[in-house]
Design an enzyme around this catalytic site. Structure first.
Site, PDB file in Angstrom:
ATOM      1  N   ASN A 199     -12.893   2.469 -28.396  1.00 55.28           N
ATOM      2  CA  ASN A 199     -11.594   1.961 -27.946  1.00 55.28           C
ATOM      3  C   ASN A 199     -10.742   3.180 -27.603  1.00 55.28           C
ATOM      4  O   ASN A 199     -10.324   3.917 -28.497  1.00 55.28           O
ATOM      5  CB  ASN A 199     -10.968   1.132 -29.077  1.00 55.28           C
ATOM      6  CG  ASN A 199      -9.562   0.668 -28.740  1.00 55.28           C
ATOM      7  OD1 ASN A 199      -9.097   0.835 -27.608  1.00 55.28           O
ATOM      8  ND2 ASN A 199      -8.880   0.097 -29.718  1.00 55.28           N
ATOM      9  N   TRP A 200     -10.516   3.385 -26.330  1.00 56.62           N
ATOM     10  CA  TRP A 200      -9.798   4.595 -25.900  1.00 56.62           C
ATOM     11  C   TRP A 200      -8.281   4.449 -26.015  1.00 56.62           C
ATOM     12  O   TRP A 200      -7.544   5.404 -25.754  1.00 56.62           O
ATOM     13  CB  TRP A 200     -10.199   4.951 -24.455  1.00 56.62           C
ATOM     14  CG  TRP A 200     -11.630   5.378 -24.320  1.00 56.62           C
ATOM     15  CD1 TRP A 200     -12.532   5.535 -25.338  1.00 56.62           C
ATOM     16  CD2 TRP A 200     -12.333   5.718 -23.115  1.00 56.62           C
ATOM     17  NE1 TRP A 200     -13.750   5.939 -24.841  1.00 56.62           N
ATOM     18  CE2 TRP A 200     -13.656   6.066 -23.472  1.00 56.62           C
ATOM     19  CE3 TRP A 200     -11.981   5.753 -21.764  1.00 56.62           C
ATOM     20  CZ2 TRP A 200     -14.616   6.443 -22.532  1.00 56.62           C
ATOM     21  CZ3 TRP A 200     -12.939   6.133 -20.824  1.00 56.62           C
ATOM     22  CH2 TRP A 200     -14.243   6.477 -21.208  1.00 56.62           C
ATOM     23  N   LYS A 201      -7.816   3.278 -26.366  1.00 62.53           N
ATOM     24  CA  LYS A 201      -6.372   3.025 -26.551  1.00 62.53           C
ATOM     25  C   LYS A 201      -5.574   3.577 -25.361  1.00 62.53           C
ATOM     26  O   LYS A 201      -6.056   3.541 -24.241  1.00 62.53           O
ATOM     27  CB  LYS A 201      -5.920   3.599 -27.902  1.00 62.53           C
ATOM     28  CG  LYS A 201      -6.797   3.075 -29.056  1.00 62.53           C
ATOM     29  CD  LYS A 201      -6.270   3.369 -30.424  1.00 62.53           C
ATOM     30  CE  LYS A 201      -7.221   2.820 -31.486  1.00 62.53           C
ATOM     31  NZ  LYS A 201      -6.741   2.971 -32.843  1.00 62.53           N
ATOM     32  N   HIS A 256      -6.442  -6.698 -31.670  1.00 65.60           N
ATOM     33  CA  HIS A 256      -6.444  -5.402 -32.347  1.00 65.60           C
ATOM     34  C   HIS A 256      -5.212  -5.287 -33.239  1.00 65.60           C
ATOM     35  O   HIS A 256      -4.149  -5.821 -32.891  1.00 65.60           O
ATOM     36  CB  HIS A 256      -6.469  -4.267 -31.310  1.00 65.60           C
ATOM     37  CG  HIS A 256      -6.726  -2.939 -31.943  1.00 65.60           C
ATOM     38  ND1 HIS A 256      -5.725  -2.196 -32.520  1.00 65.60           N
ATOM     39  CD2 HIS A 256      -7.885  -2.248 -32.129  1.00 65.60           C
ATOM     40  CE1 HIS A 256      -6.262  -1.090 -33.030  1.00 65.60           C
ATOM     41  NE2 HIS A 256      -7.564  -1.099 -32.810  1.00 65.60           N
ATOM     42  N   GLU A 267      -3.165  -3.039 -33.640  1.00 66.85           N
ATOM     43  CA  GLU A 267      -1.977  -2.502 -32.960  1.00 66.85           C
ATOM     44  C   GLU A 267      -1.285  -3.592 -32.144  1.00 66.85           C
ATOM     45  O   GLU A 267      -0.064  -3.603 -32.018  1.00 66.85           O
ATOM     46  CB  GLU A 267      -2.385  -1.296 -32.090  1.00 66.85           C
ATOM     47  CG  GLU A 267      -2.666  -0.085 -32.978  1.00 66.85           C
ATOM     48  CD  GLU A 267      -3.779   0.829 -32.514  1.00 66.85           C
ATOM     49  OE1 GLU A 267      -4.117   0.824 -31.319  1.00 66.85           O
ATOM     50  OE2 GLU A 267      -4.318   1.560 -33.366  1.00 66.85           O
ATOM     51  N   GLU A 285     -11.449  -4.293 -39.062  1.00 62.70           N
ATOM     52  CA  GLU A 285     -10.754  -3.007 -39.043  1.00 62.70           C
ATOM     53  C   GLU A 285      -9.610  -3.042 -40.053  1.00 62.70           C
ATOM     54  O   GLU A 285      -8.509  -3.526 -39.728  1.00 62.70           O
ATOM     55  CB  GLU A 285     -10.188  -2.718 -37.647  1.00 62.70           C
ATOM     56  CG  GLU A 285     -11.235  -2.625 -36.560  1.00 62.70           C
ATOM     57  CD  GLU A 285     -10.730  -1.818 -35.353  1.00 62.70           C
ATOM     58  OE1 GLU A 285     -11.354  -0.808 -35.038  1.00 62.70           O
ATOM     59  OE2 GLU A 285      -9.700  -2.184 -34.763  1.00 62.70           O
ATOM     60  N   GLY A 341      -7.003   5.382 -37.792  1.00 67.08           N
ATOM     61  CA  GLY A 341      -6.309   6.609 -37.410  1.00 67.08           C
ATOM     62  C   GLY A 341      -5.787   7.412 -38.589  1.00 67.08           C
ATOM     63  O   GLY A 341      -4.981   8.312 -38.419  1.00 67.08           O
ATOM     64  N   SER A 352     -11.505   4.950 -38.695  1.00 71.21           N
ATOM     65  CA  SER A 352     -11.940   6.317 -39.003  1.00 71.21           C
ATOM     66  C   SER A 352     -13.462   6.472 -39.056  1.00 71.21           C
ATOM     67  O   SER A 352     -13.981   7.190 -39.917  1.00 71.21           O
ATOM     68  CB  SER A 352     -11.280   6.802 -40.301  1.00 71.21           C
ATOM     69  OG  SER A 352      -9.863   6.819 -40.136  1.00 71.21           O
ATOM     70  N   GLY A 409     -12.130   4.652 -32.602  1.00 75.61           N
ATOM     71  CA  GLY A 409     -10.948   5.095 -31.876  1.00 75.61           C
ATOM     72  C   GLY A 409     -11.042   6.583 -31.565  1.00 75.61           C
ATOM     73  O   GLY A 409     -11.692   7.008 -30.622  1.00 75.61           O
ATOM     74  N   GLY A 410     -10.402   7.402 -32.406  1.00 79.69           N
ATOM     75  CA  GLY A 410     -10.304   8.845 -32.173  1.00 79.69           C
ATOM     76  C   GLY A 410     -11.622   9.529 -31.813  1.00 79.69           C
ATOM     77  O   GLY A 410     -11.685  10.306 -30.853  1.00 79.69           O
TER      78      GLY A 410
END
Ligand code: 13P
Length: 251
Positions: free
Chosen positions: A10-12, A96, A98, A168, A174, A214, A235-236
């Site tokens: 997920n590149w957000k 998600h 977010e 998640e 994150g 993470s 993510g990251g």
């Protein structure tokens, strides 16, 4: 029942179109020849079409980061599942944390998005997960049950075979704080049980449940060794080709 692992990035809200295309090309290269796993990447909407073009002919699946419940209309800022398909996406991340916690999306809204995606043959990845407060108050399983049941309201037995769930925990996103493999397994087993109450057990055993929060090259092998963890939503660590490559090639 063997479930094919899905590793999803997920590149957000990251990467310009050029940056997205070059990362996608590297991921397409490292995914060549992968037969026992699926790989998905979700770029920002601006880069969707270019990324889909860049991975054409590779096994990489492109996804949207959200999808509207309507196919078209006066919904400023929304992207319809038809538009996602038009841009080359076959999947969409929905619900998600977010979207839930920053943009106030409710289970009912997320349910509409899931139904909208399914009606256009876009495979939804329904994200669920508890906050730190909810975990500390002992509410994790109640929250997960509600998010799964309300998120899947009206999804038929035929449609559920398509759906992917992502667990998640919000406190692990994150933060560098991964759920332990036992905590993740417990939540995944519980979610599969809820799916087994909603649908036939046979179907519940078929549905892939990804872990997100993470995920890194250092912890992916341990997480993926758990019986109910069928992939990762990253993510990251999905923003660098070397770390995502290592995660795709978990052992
Ligand atoms: P991180 O891997 O950066 O914790 O993000 C997880 C996530 O939100 C994926 O959807």
């Amino acid at each position: 029942m063997k479930r094919k692992p899905l590793i999803a990035g997920n590149w957000k809200m990251h990467l310009t179109i050029d940056e997205a295309v070059s990362l996608a090309q590297e991921i397409a290269k490292s995914s060549q020849g992968l037969e026992d796993k699926e790989v998905m990447i979700a770029p920002a909407a601006t880069a969707l079409a270019a990324v889909a073009d860049a991975v054409k002919g590779s096994p990489v699946i492109v996804a949207g980061q959200n999808a509207s419940w309507e196919q078209q209309g006066a919904y400023t800022g929304e992207i319809s599942p038809l538009m996602l398909k038009d841009a080359g996406a076959g999947m969409a991340i929905i619900g998600h944390s977010e979207r839930r916690h920053i943009f106030g999306e409710s289970n009912a809204m997320i349910n509409q998005r899931i139904l909208g995606a399914l009606s256009c043959d876009v495979i939804p990845v329904l994200c669920v997960g508890e906050t730190l407060d909810e975990r500390e108050e002992g509410l994790t399983m109640n929250v997960l049950e509600l998010q799964v049941c309300e998120g899947l309201e009206g999804v038929s037995s035929l449609q559920i075979e398509q759906v992917v769930i992502a667990y998640e925990p919000v406190w692990a996103i994150g933060t560098g704080k991964t759920a332990s493999k036992e905590q993740a397994q417990e939540a995944h087993r519980f979610i599969r049980g809820v799916l087994g109450d909603l649908y036939e057990k046979r179907l519940a055993e078929q549905i892939r449940i990804l872990y997100g929060g993470s995920v890194k090259p250092e912890n992916v092998d341990d997480l993926m060794a758990m019986p109910d963890i069928d992939g990762a939503l990253v993510g990251g660590a999905a923003l660098q080709s070397d770390s995502f490559d290592r995660i795709i090639h978990f052992t």
